[in-house]
Design a protein around this motif. Structure first.
Motif, PDB file in Angstrom:
ATOM      1  N   VAL A  16       0.836  -1.201   0.000  1.00 18.15           N
ATOM      2  CA  VAL A  16       0.000   0.000   0.000  1.00 18.15           C
ATOM      3  C   VAL A  16       0.872   1.253   0.000  1.00 18.15           C
ATOM      4  N   ARG A  72      -8.884  11.655  -2.488  1.00 23.86           N
ATOM      5  CA  ARG A  72      -8.886  11.203  -1.095  1.00 23.86           C
ATOM      6  C   ARG A  72     -10.236  10.604  -0.714  1.00 23.86           C
ATOM      7  N   VAL A  85     -10.411   7.161  -2.170  1.00 25.52           N
ATOM      8  CA  VAL A  85      -9.567   6.254  -1.383  1.00 25.52           C
ATOM      9  C   VAL A  85     -10.334   5.748  -0.169  1.00 25.52           C
ATOM     10  N   LEU A 113     -11.598   1.889   0.571  1.00 26.27           N
ATOM     11  CA  LEU A 113     -11.279   1.157   1.798  1.00 26.27           C
ATOM     12  C   LEU A 113     -12.479   0.317   2.213  1.00 26.27           C
ATOM     13  N   TRP A 148      -3.346   4.545  -5.992  1.00 28.66           N
ATOM     14  CA  TRP A 148      -3.959   4.885  -4.702  1.00 28.66           C
ATOM     15  C   TRP A 148      -5.242   4.098  -4.493  1.00 28.66           C
ATOM     16  N   ALA A 169      -5.823   1.289  -1.645  1.00 30.68           N
ATOM     17  CA  ALA A 169      -6.918   1.410  -0.686  1.00 30.68           C
ATOM     18  C   ALA A 169      -7.687   0.105  -0.582  1.00 30.68           C
TER      19      ALA A 169
END
Length: 414
Positions: free
Chosen positions: A63, A219, A222, A226, A343, A347
């Motif tokens: 990661v 962001r 991301v 998750l 990214w 994630a």
């Protein structure tokens, strides 16, 4: 609805097969590293805790290393970044095998696994960058290409663990990692050799481009992915536990395979349509369906109903990922595309590790059904965050210029 850009047209793109075939070989072992590490370290240390911890270190460093690899690929080109990554990855996996078989101190296993994870080539992100270049950013074609890549990802996550398990149990405990290193290096070298299909080296443009993670929309994606990763990780553990609790441990692979099959089928269909709605709308709709799907899993009374629910849940996975990857490239500068893809991939990997860890603890404490609360919670949190901050998923002035030059609407529609 307008006629879609079909997969036949996609695969007839000049040069496509020259990078797709080696890329598939290099990506097949992507899901073999963690499982191969667990099986080898478990055989040599007889400790589930140690085996899981060593594999987790590889996941965490991957990661961390993936976005750096992606940013370097944007700046210097794919081949100059791939070659040292392949050398370091192959060497560190061989080192991990030798250390484990020789009974070396555990800390050395952590070191080797960390290097192996950090240097794992980000072929998936590089393939998506090649598609953008080959298709000249045409929205309908890019959507089909990313759908194709999502299906490919699912296939590697299904086939890779099966191959690793078969090799480790029928040949030797180290055979899974040997195959992982061999396929990664051979496929990676063949992929790197296809320089004619590589995107142009951005050089100064990439150096001056803002980091992908500096974009609020990236962001947000991301965080959202998750949640998707937590679904993957928690389901792997929870389905295994539910199968064992039902006295049918051998069926866990079939149940999880149905989950993956749902995703593959949905991804193939999703990419065959030219959507009038924006990627942002499609992402919210698909993610909402994922929340609904995961919310039912804990209540399934037996493996048959769980298998049906898992299949239905899988139908939302690929559309969510396709929409996220399609959307993220409109949010960043031209010199940060590969980094942006890494990214998102990172994630998912981090969410997978967190989801499997939390689900395992809940299962140990409260039983198999408790593990299914993790994908429900992870997906719900991701969706609520995505919905609340959806205004961030609109291209900035700089990236909007890039998007509109590809005939994509400057503003996402609702």
């Amino acid at each position: 609805m307008a006629r879609p850009f079909g997969y036949g047209a996609l695969l007839r793109t000049p040069g496509a097969w020259t990078f797709l075939l080696p890329a598939f070989v290099a990506r097949l072992p992507y899901a073999m590293l963690g499982l191969g590490t667990v099986l080898l370290v478990l055989d040599t240390t007889h400790s589930y805790t140690t085996a899981g911890a060593v594999a987790a270190v590889a996941s965490i460093t991957q990661v961390v290393g993936a976005p750096l690899t992606g940013r370097l690929a944007d700046r210097r080109g794919q081949a100059p970044v791939l070659l040292p990554c392949l050398a370091l990855h192959g060497g560190s996996v061989v080192g991990l095998i030798v250390l484990a078989l020789s009974g070396a101190p555990v800390w050395t296993l952590f070191l080797a696994a960390g290097l192996a994870g950090a240097s794992l080539p980000q072929i998936g992100a590089m393939v998506r960058a090649r598609w953008l270049h080959a298709l000249d950013g045409r929205p309908e074609a890019v959507s089909s290409a990313f759908a194709f890549e999502s299906v490919t990802d699912e296939l590697t996550f299904v086939l890779g663990p099966v191959l690793a398990t078969m090799l480790c149990t029928t040949v030797a405990p180290a055979a899974g990692l040997v195959a992982e290193a061999g396929l990664t290096v051979i496929g990676g070298l063949a992929f790197a050799a296809q320089r004619r299909t590589a995107p142009p080296v951005r050089g100064a443009e990439a150096a001056g481009a803002a980091s992908a993670l500096s974009r609020p929309g990236v962001r947000l994606l991301v965080v959202a992915l998750l949640g998707v990763g937590s679904v993957f990780g928690a389901l792997q553990v929870s389905i295994t536990a539910a199968s064992e609790a039902a006295g049918q441990a051998g069926l866990s692979g079939i149940v999880y395979g149905l989950f993956a099959t749902g995703s593959v089928l949905a991804g193939a269909g999703f990419g065959a349509v030219r959507w009038k709605r924006s990627p942002r709308f499609r992402l919210l709709a698909a993610y909402g369906a994922l929340v609904l799907g995961t919310s039912t899993l804990w209540a399934m009374p037996n493996l048959l109903t769980l298998a049906v629910a898992a299949f239905c849940c899988g139908l939302a996975i690929a559309p969510t990922l396709i929409s996220a990857y399609t959307l993220v490239e409109t949010l960043v500068d031209a010199g940060a595309k590969t980094e942006a893809f890494t990214w998102l991939t990172g994630a998912i990997g981090l969410g997978l590790a967190l989801g499997s860890t939390v689900a395992g603890r809940l299962i140990d404490a409260h039983g198999a059904s408790a593990g299914f609360l993790v994908p429900a919670a992870g997906a719900a949190l991701g969706f609520v965050t995505l919905l609340a901050l959806r205004g961030l998923l609109v291209p900035t002035a700089a990236t909007r210029t890039v998007a509109t030059s590809r005939r994509e609407p400057a503003h996402a529609s609702h």
